[in-house]
Design a protein around this motif. Sequence first.
Motif, PDB file in Angstrom:
ATOM      1  N   PHE A   1       2.529  -8.109  13.928  1.00 36.04           N
ATOM      2  CA  PHE A   1       2.213  -6.983  14.805  1.00 36.04           C
ATOM      3  C   PHE A   1       1.990  -5.709  13.988  1.00 36.04           C
ATOM      4  CE2 PHE A   1       3.474  -3.242  17.220  1.00 36.04           C
ATOM      5  CZ  PHE A   1       2.764  -3.385  18.407  1.00 36.04           C
ATOM      6  N   THR A   2       2.916  -5.433  13.067  1.00 34.26           N
ATOM      7  CA  THR A   2       2.832  -4.198  12.285  1.00 34.26           C
ATOM      8  C   THR A   2       1.601  -4.189  11.388  1.00 34.26           C
ATOM      9  OG1 THR A   2       5.222  -3.863  12.323  1.00 34.26           O
ATOM     10  CG2 THR A   2       4.010  -2.780  10.562  1.00 34.26           C
ATOM     11  N   VAL A   3       1.344  -5.281  10.707  1.00 37.28           N
ATOM     12  CA  VAL A   3       0.191  -5.353   9.809  1.00 37.28           C
ATOM     13  C   VAL A   3      -1.118  -5.241  10.592  1.00 37.28           C
ATOM     14  CG1 VAL A   3      -1.057  -6.845   8.202  1.00 37.28           C
ATOM     15  CG2 VAL A   3       1.420  -6.650   8.051  1.00 37.28           C
ATOM     16  N   GLN A   4      -1.175  -5.889  11.751  1.00 37.60           N
ATOM     17  CA  GLN A   4      -2.368  -5.801  12.587  1.00 37.60           C
ATOM     18  C   GLN A   4      -2.619  -4.375  13.037  1.00 37.60           C
ATOM     19  OE1 GLN A   4      -4.663  -8.051  13.330  1.00 37.60           O
ATOM     20  NE2 GLN A   4      -5.817  -6.750  14.689  1.00 37.60           N
ATOM     21  N   HIS A   5      -1.557  -3.680  13.436  1.00 37.52           N
ATOM     22  CA  HIS A   5      -1.732  -2.305  13.914  1.00 37.52           C
ATOM     23  C   HIS A   5      -2.005  -1.334  12.773  1.00 37.52           C
ATOM     24  CE1 HIS A   5      -1.107  -2.108  18.324  1.00 37.52           C
ATOM     25  NE2 HIS A   5      -0.796  -3.370  18.097  1.00 37.52           N
ATOM     26  N   ALA A   6      -1.523  -1.649  11.579  1.00 35.92           N
ATOM     27  CA  ALA A   6      -1.900  -0.840  10.418  1.00 35.92           C
ATOM     28  C   ALA A   6      -3.404  -0.945  10.178  1.00 35.92           C
ATOM     29  CB  ALA A   6      -1.125  -1.292   9.183  1.00 35.92           C
ATOM     30  N   LYS A   7      -3.923  -2.148  10.312  1.00 35.63           N
ATOM     31  CA  LYS A   7      -5.361  -2.368  10.146  1.00 35.63           C
ATOM     32  C   LYS A   7      -6.149  -1.637  11.227  1.00 35.63           C
ATOM     33  CE  LYS A   7      -8.793  -6.116   9.957  1.00 35.63           C
ATOM     34  NZ  LYS A   7      -8.985  -7.589  10.021  1.00 35.63           N
ATOM     35  N   ILE A   8      -5.711  -1.756  12.485  1.00 29.55           N
ATOM     36  CA  ILE A   8      -6.393  -1.064  13.590  1.00 29.55           C
ATOM     37  C   ILE A   8      -6.379   0.439  13.362  1.00 29.55           C
ATOM     38  CG2 ILE A   8      -6.259  -0.505  16.055  1.00 29.55           C
ATOM     39  CD1 ILE A   8      -5.183  -3.356  16.496  1.00 29.55           C
ATOM     40  N   ALA A   9      -5.211   0.967  12.984  1.00 30.79           N
ATOM     41  CA  ALA A   9      -5.089   2.413  12.763  1.00 30.79           C
ATOM     42  C   ALA A   9      -6.021   2.869  11.657  1.00 30.79           C
ATOM     43  CB  ALA A   9      -3.644   2.767  12.421  1.00 30.79           C
ATOM     44  N   ALA A  10      -6.043   2.134  10.552  1.00 32.21           N
ATOM     45  CA  ALA A  10      -6.885   2.521   9.417  1.00 32.21           C
ATOM     46  C   ALA A  10      -8.351   2.576   9.811  1.00 32.21           C
ATOM     47  CB  ALA A  10      -6.678   1.536   8.259  1.00 32.21           C
ATOM     48  N   TYR A  11      -8.822   1.536  10.477  1.00 29.74           N
ATOM     49  CA  TYR A  11     -10.240   1.493  10.848  1.00 29.74           C
ATOM     50  C   TYR A  11     -10.581   2.505  11.932  1.00 29.74           C
ATOM     51  CZ  TYR A  11     -11.598  -2.389   7.884  1.00 29.74           C
ATOM     52  OH  TYR A  11     -11.902  -3.171   6.791  1.00 29.74           O
ATOM     53  N   ASN A  12      -9.704   2.700  12.899  1.00 29.27           N
ATOM     54  CA  ASN A  12     -10.002   3.677  13.949  1.00 29.27           C
ATOM     55  C   ASN A  12     -10.010   5.098  13.397  1.00 29.27           C
ATOM     56  OD1 ASN A  12     -10.311   1.651  15.776  1.00 29.27           O
ATOM     57  ND2 ASN A  12      -8.484   2.100  16.979  1.00 29.27           N
ATOM     58  N   LEU A  13      -9.095   5.395  12.485  1.00 25.01           N
ATOM     59  CA  LEU A  13      -9.127   6.704  11.825  1.00 25.01           C
ATOM     60  C   LEU A  13     -10.428   6.885  11.057  1.00 25.01           C
ATOM     61  CD1 LEU A  13      -5.453   6.788  10.523  1.00 25.01           C
ATOM     62  CD2 LEU A  13      -6.434   8.421  12.148  1.00 25.01           C
TER      63      LEU A  13
ATOM     64  N   PRO B   1      12.408   4.492  -3.971  1.00 25.30           N
ATOM     65  CA  PRO B   1      11.520   3.722  -3.100  1.00 25.30           C
ATOM     66  C   PRO B   1      11.562   4.248  -1.669  1.00 25.30           C
ATOM     67  CG  PRO B   1      12.946   2.283  -4.402  1.00 25.30           C
ATOM     68  CD  PRO B   1      13.477   3.673  -4.560  1.00 25.30           C
ATOM     69  N   SER B   2      10.415   4.252  -1.026  1.00 30.12           N
ATOM     70  CA  SER B   2      10.311   4.742   0.350  1.00 30.12           C
ATOM     71  C   SER B   2       9.758   3.649   1.243  1.00 30.12           C
ATOM     72  CB  SER B   2       9.394   5.968   0.404  1.00 30.12           C
ATOM     73  OG  SER B   2       8.968   6.247   1.716  1.00 30.12           O
ATOM     74  N   ASN B   3      10.522   3.279   2.273  1.00 30.16           N
ATOM     75  CA  ASN B   3      10.039   2.299   3.243  1.00 30.16           C
ATOM     76  C   ASN B   3       8.821   2.828   3.981  1.00 30.16           C
ATOM     77  OD1 ASN B   3      12.103  -0.024   3.302  1.00 30.16           O
ATOM     78  ND2 ASN B   3      13.397   1.790   3.331  1.00 30.16           N
ATOM     79  N   THR B   4       8.828   4.117   4.270  1.00 31.43           N
ATOM     80  CA  THR B   4       7.684   4.716   4.945  1.00 31.43           C
ATOM     81  C   THR B   4       6.443   4.626   4.072  1.00 31.43           C
ATOM     82  OG1 THR B   4       9.185   6.233   6.108  1.00 31.43           O
ATOM     83  CG2 THR B   4       6.844   6.797   6.100  1.00 31.43           C
ATOM     84  N   ARG B   5       6.601   4.866   2.779  1.00 38.04           N
ATOM     85  CA  ARG B   5       5.467   4.766   1.852  1.00 38.04           C
ATOM     86  C   ARG B   5       4.940   3.330   1.798  1.00 38.04           C
ATOM     87  NH1 ARG B   5       2.606   7.092  -2.614  1.00 38.04           N
ATOM     88  NH2 ARG B   5       0.914   5.609  -2.830  1.00 38.04           N
ATOM     89  N   ALA B   6       5.841   2.359   1.879  1.00 40.63           N
ATOM     90  CA  ALA B   6       5.403   0.965   1.825  1.00 40.63           C
ATOM     91  C   ALA B   6       4.487   0.621   2.991  1.00 40.63           C
ATOM     92  CB  ALA B   6       6.619   0.036   1.809  1.00 40.63           C
ATOM     93  N   LEU B   7       4.792   1.142   4.182  1.00 37.48           N
ATOM     94  CA  LEU B   7       3.913   0.892   5.335  1.00 37.48           C
ATOM     95  C   LEU B   7       2.653   1.752   5.239  1.00 37.48           C
ATOM     96  CD1 LEU B   7       3.192  -0.469   7.931  1.00 37.48           C
ATOM     97  CD2 LEU B   7       4.784   1.046   9.156  1.00 37.48           C
ATOM     98  N   ILE B   8       2.785   2.962   4.752  1.00 37.72           N
ATOM     99  CA  ILE B   8       1.611   3.807   4.517  1.00 37.72           C
ATOM    100  C   ILE B   8       0.607   3.079   3.619  1.00 37.72           C
ATOM    101  CG2 ILE B   8       0.833   5.855   3.221  1.00 37.72           C
ATOM    102  CD1 ILE B   8       3.333   7.304   4.342  1.00 37.72           C
ATOM    103  N   ASP B   9       1.127   2.372   2.620  1.00 38.00           N
ATOM    104  CA  ASP B   9       0.255   1.684   1.667  1.00 38.00           C
ATOM    105  C   ASP B   9      -0.602   0.605   2.326  1.00 38.00           C
ATOM    106  OD1 ASP B   9       1.001   3.240  -0.452  1.00 38.00           O
ATOM    107  OD2 ASP B   9       2.463   1.819  -1.256  1.00 38.00           O
ATOM    108  N   GLU B  10      -0.133   0.039   3.445  1.00 37.70           N
ATOM    109  CA  GLU B  10      -0.936  -0.948   4.163  1.00 37.70           C
ATOM    110  C   GLU B  10      -2.214  -0.304   4.704  1.00 37.70           C
ATOM    111  OE1 GLU B  10      -0.280  -4.327   4.488  1.00 37.70           O
ATOM    112  OE2 GLU B  10       1.255  -3.838   2.977  1.00 37.70           O
ATOM    113  N   ILE B  11      -2.118   0.954   5.113  1.00 37.11           N
ATOM    114  CA  ILE B  11      -3.288   1.691   5.595  1.00 37.11           C
ATOM    115  C   ILE B  11      -4.141   2.176   4.426  1.00 37.11           C
ATOM    116  CG2 ILE B  11      -4.013   3.811   6.788  1.00 37.11           C
ATOM    117  CD1 ILE B  11      -1.754   3.387   8.752  1.00 37.11           C
ATOM    118  N   VAL B  12      -3.475   2.693   3.399  1.00 38.97           N
ATOM    119  CA  VAL B  12      -4.206   3.191   2.226  1.00 38.97           C
ATOM    120  C   VAL B  12      -5.024   2.077   1.583  1.00 38.97           C
ATOM    121  CG1 VAL B  12      -3.942   4.130  -0.107  1.00 38.97           C
ATOM    122  CG2 VAL B  12      -2.597   5.071   1.781  1.00 38.97           C
ATOM    123  N   LYS B  13      -4.494   0.862   1.596  1.00 40.00           N
ATOM    124  CA  LYS B  13      -5.202  -0.286   1.041  1.00 40.00           C
ATOM    125  C   LYS B  13      -6.570  -0.460   1.717  1.00 40.00           C
ATOM    126  CE  LYS B  13      -2.639  -3.850   1.014  1.00 40.00           C
ATOM    127  NZ  LYS B  13      -1.895  -5.039   1.517  1.00 40.00           N
TER     128      LYS B  13
END
Length: 210
Positions: free
Chosen positions: A176-188, A18-30
Amino acid sequence: MTIKALVLNCSLKDSTQPSNTRALIDEIVKIFNQNGVVTEVLRMADYSIGFGVTNEAVNDNDQWPEIFEKVKQADILLLGSPIWLGEQSSLATLVVERLYGGSSLTNEKGQYLYYNKVGGVVVTGNEDGAKNVSSYLIYALSHIGFTIPPNVDTYWVGEAGPGPSFIEAKGNQNEFTVQHAKIAAYNLLHFARLLKEHPIPAEGNVIDSE
């Protein structure tokens, strides 16, 4: 319009763990998946990547050239890294060095190869260093030609010292983290679409090959 995203997870763990980094990556991939982005996530620890500042194979086992081909096809490049001693992982540094090795190549207009591609980062750890790691990775991507939209450094850090990391600590419930994952995904995604429709003009940035 098809947008392709490539995620290079620079965790020191291979895909059997398991990768903690992958778990946060998945919030963006979603979010990418919800918006029709064609996304591929690669775990760098699964590959044999040689040392060097070149896009070509440095030994018979070097698999970087096949990763580099995927980079060339991507509209979005997302780098993920854990924090170790306040710094990015050794694999993240290695990936940046190999990306740098292809930075002198040019596209069909004579601009640097990474023009019209957007870049972002995901960082996880249970100690300080998220902004340090983000600043290194974001500057590296910008310096070699990637476009960096606003707010594309998504991170999570827990309490200082040994302790639970993103998955165990339920970092995906951190507002905070989930919100910024969403911002990052949409801005990208916004900037990838923008550059598809309106590429950077080949004016004043065409490389003289002579």
